[in-house]
Design an enzyme around this catalytic site. Structure first.
Site, short mmCIF file in Angstrom:
data_model
loop_
_atom_site.label_atom_id
_atom_site.label_comp_id
_atom_site.label_asym_id
_atom_site.label_seq_id
_atom_site.Cartn_x
_atom_site.Cartn_y
_atom_site.Cartn_z
N LYS A 211 4.14 43.89 -8.28
CA LYS A 211 5.00 45.06 -8.41
C LYS A 211 6.45 44.60 -8.30
CE LYS A 211 4.60 49.54 -8.99
NZ LYS A 211 3.53 50.21 -9.74
P1 NAD Z 1 8.36 59.23 -13.31
O1 NAD Z 1 9.65 58.67 -12.86
O2 NAD Z 1 8.12 59.38 -14.76
O3 NAD Z 1 8.09 60.67 -12.62
C1 NAD Z 1 8.18 60.89 -11.24
C2 NAD Z 1 8.21 62.40 -11.03
O4 NAD Z 1 8.10 62.71 -9.65
C3 NAD Z 1 9.50 63.07 -11.52
O5 NAD Z 1 9.17 64.29 -12.14
C4 NAD Z 1 10.27 63.34 -10.21
O6 NAD Z 1 11.18 64.41 -10.33
C5 NAD Z 1 9.10 63.68 -9.32
N1 NAD Z 1 9.37 63.61 -7.88
C6 NAD Z 1 10.01 62.67 -7.17
N2 NAD Z 1 9.97 62.98 -5.87
C7 NAD Z 1 9.29 64.14 -5.75
C8 NAD Z 1 8.90 64.96 -4.65
N3 NAD Z 1 9.19 64.62 -3.41
N4 NAD Z 1 8.19 66.09 -4.92
C9 NAD Z 1 7.86 66.41 -6.18
N5 NAD Z 1 8.18 65.66 -7.24
C10 NAD Z 1 8.90 64.55 -7.03
O7 NAD Z 1 7.23 58.29 -12.63
P2 NAD Z 1 5.74 58.09 -13.10
O8 NAD Z 1 5.68 56.88 -13.94
O9 NAD Z 1 5.17 59.37 -13.57
O10 NAD Z 1 5.06 57.67 -11.71
C11 NAD Z 1 4.66 58.66 -10.77
C12 NAD Z 1 3.69 58.02 -9.78
O11 NAD Z 1 2.57 57.48 -10.48
C13 NAD Z 1 4.27 56.85 -8.98
O12 NAD Z 1 3.68 56.84 -7.71
C14 NAD Z 1 3.80 55.64 -9.77
O13 NAD Z 1 3.74 54.47 -8.99
C15 NAD Z 1 2.41 56.11 -10.19
N6 NAD Z 1 1.86 55.42 -11.35
C16 NAD Z 1 2.52 55.40 -12.54
C17 NAD Z 1 1.94 54.77 -13.63
C18 NAD Z 1 2.56 54.78 -14.99
O14 NAD Z 1 1.92 54.32 -15.95
N7 NAD Z 1 3.76 55.30 -15.17
C19 NAD Z 1 0.71 54.11 -13.48
C20 NAD Z 1 0.06 54.16 -12.24
C21 NAD Z 1 0.64 54.82 -11.19
#
Ligand code: NAD
Length: 464
Positions: A147
């Site tokens: 990561k």
């Molecule tokens: P992103 O940046 O696209 O979206 C994050 C979202 O969370 C945004 O809408 C933001 O406004 C919201 N947010 C932040 N803090 C918040 C809170 N306290 N309450 C409510 N909403 C809140 O990120 P993403 O890629 O969608 O990733 C989200 C999660 O999924 C992370 O934990 C990431 O590690 C995990 N993840 C992502 C992927 C991927 O392919 N993008 C894969 C596996 C896991």
């Protein structure tokens, strides 16, 4: 990714319900020297790495792992910290910290996303890297876990600043990257655009190498289906888990915390299956509607510059009301999908959960105490290492397509993703039933066994 004009500091609602101002640059030096002085416990009662280590130890105890082997498997193989000095308009020069943690490479090249967020720190990156090692093993893709992240306030930076940070970061860590070494991907606040800069900068130093990164734009060798893959995987998992609970889509109300890549795709795809989206939150607020929220209208509202709490006034949003973000966890619904940051389900709110099932779209959303409370109250928790593995599965497809200089159509990608998610879910479920443990413990046990076997077969120090 234009600079957002905030008339007042945006607030991010922490897991403990407190409002924390974000988006401020604060001290200009966010280099490791300063950033590592304190371990940020974040929103939850434990640090991210303590949470992951706790789950690891539960499984390791059950597997009766000797202490030495346990230390080897738990500990990251390499941790790189760099300084990234960046000129930010009139705010002058800031020094950000960049991290890349390579946790375990016994099963193949390291693989894991890159996150841009002001709260990124070594403890969190370490935890997320370990999760990637378990995840790649559970869904059986030939990668290890890694990561990365930079502690920059991404939402307050413009495109040129983000590009500068990305290129500066890659210049400093390119020696440990490569298609056979370590392959980054998008995570919180990074996307295909950021991956294109990353690939380009790596190419300048080492020659054009599309397979060094996944989640790229399609026109630069990205895979069809990658952008939606994590959210789609969450929905495949819902379908498997719903069968076990006798839950039908038309009787399923879903609440989604976080409406970025993972949350918005999960919401769009799960409503296509006939479920009702009743609540959504993001970092600016939360909304609720018992009659249902159309995720496509909501996305259009946000794309047009609207804020989530203003959505009830938008066209097509009849019956939608703004609620406090902390209310979302305890809403009356069947499925809760945390898809934001870590530690949002913790000891103080886990008891309020009324959903029958939690599908962890986010990494590390549930603290150990909360996990125990949920298990005791009969809530089925599908753990992150299984539930959000769709992204790394399609990243594997993208990497494989790049290495073959060949591309698959979207149907093929989605079908192969579905087959792998189902296989992984059933394998974990079978182990959980056979040994009477939670899906999380079963998943960790399976992952540890595979990593230990790979380490032994390779003859790595500490495994034999
Ligand atoms: P992103 O940046 O696209 O979206 C994050 C979202 O969370 C945004 O809408 C933001 O406004 C919201 N947010 C932040 N803090 C918040 C809170 N306290 N309450 C409510 N909403 C809140 O990120 P993403 O890629 O969608 O990733 C989200 C999660 O999924 C992370 O934990 C990431 O590690 C995990 N993840 C992502 C992927 C991927 O392919 N993008 C894969 C596996 C896991």
């Amino acid at each position: 990714m234009a600079r957002q004009a905030h008339t007042q500091p945006e607030t991010l609602v922490d897991g403990d319900g407190s409002d924390m101002p974000v988006g401020r640059l604060l001290h200009p030096d966010k280099s490791p020297r300063v950033a590592n002085r304190a371990v940020h416990a974040g929103a939850a009662e434990t640090s991210s790495f303590d949470t992951v280590s706790h789950y690891f130890d539960v499984a390791a105890d059950r597997l009766e792992m000797p202490d030495g082997l346990r230390s080897v498997v738990r500990t990251a193989e390499r941790e790189v910290q760099v300084h990234i000095p960046i000129k930010l308009g009139t705010a002058g020069t800031h020094v950000f910290s960049g991290y890349r943690v390579q946790h375990n490479g016994t099963r193949g090249p390291y693989k894991g996303g890159i996150r841009y967020h002001e709260r990124v720190n070594l403890d969190e990156v370490r935890a997320l890297a370990a999760l990637m090692s378990w995840k790649t093993a559970i869904v059986d893709v030939p990668f290890g876990g890694a990561k990365g992240g930079v502690n920059c306030p991404a939402r307050d930076l413009d495109e040129a600043e983000l590009e500068s940070i990305t290129r500066g970061f890659v210049d400093k860590i390119s020696q440990v990257l490569g298609p056979a070494r370590d392959i980054p991907a998008p995570d919180v606040n990074t996307n295909a655009r950021v991956m294109a800069w990353l690939m380009d900068e790596y190419g300048k130093l080492h020659g054009d190498t599309p397979a060094v990164v996944t989640g790229k734009p399609i026109s630069l060798g990205g895979s069809l289906g990658r952008e939606s893959a994590t959210g789609r995987g969450v929905v495949y998992v819902y379908r498997e888990a719903a069968r076990a609970l006798g839950l039908h889509p038309d009787a399923t109300r879903v609440a989604v915390q976080g409406f970025g890549n993972v949350g918005s795709w999960a919401a769009r795809i799960i409503t296509q299956f006939g479920c009702r989206l009743v609540a959504v939150s993001n970092s600016s607020g939360a909304i609720h509607s018992e009659a249902g929220i159309d995720p496509n209208y909501l996305l259009r509202h946000l794309a047009d510059g609207g804020k989530l709490p203003d959505y009830p006034d938008a066209a097509g949003a009849e019956g939608v009301e703004a609620i406090a973000p902390s209310e979302l966890i305890g809403l009356d619904c069947e499925v809760l999908i945390p898809a934001a940051l870590g530690g949002t389900i913790h000891s103080a709110n886990a008891g309020s959960v009324r959903a029958r099932m939690i599908i962890e779209g986010a990494n590390n959303p549930t603290t150990p105490t909360a996990d125990q409370i949920l298990n005791d109250s009969g809530v089925l928790v599908v753990p992150d290492v299984l539930a959000n593995a769709g992204g790394v599965i399609v990243s594997y497809f993208e990497w494989a397509q790049n290495l073959q200089h060949f591309s698959w159509d979207e149907r093929e990608v989605n079908d192969r993703l579905g087959a792998r998610m189902r296989r992984a879910y059933r394998k974990v479920e079978e182990r959980a039933h056979a040994t009477q443990v939670s899906l999380r413990v079963a998943a960790y046990e399976l992952a540890i066994e595979q990593i230990v076997e790979a380490g032994r077969l390779r003859g790595h120090r500490g495994y034999t």
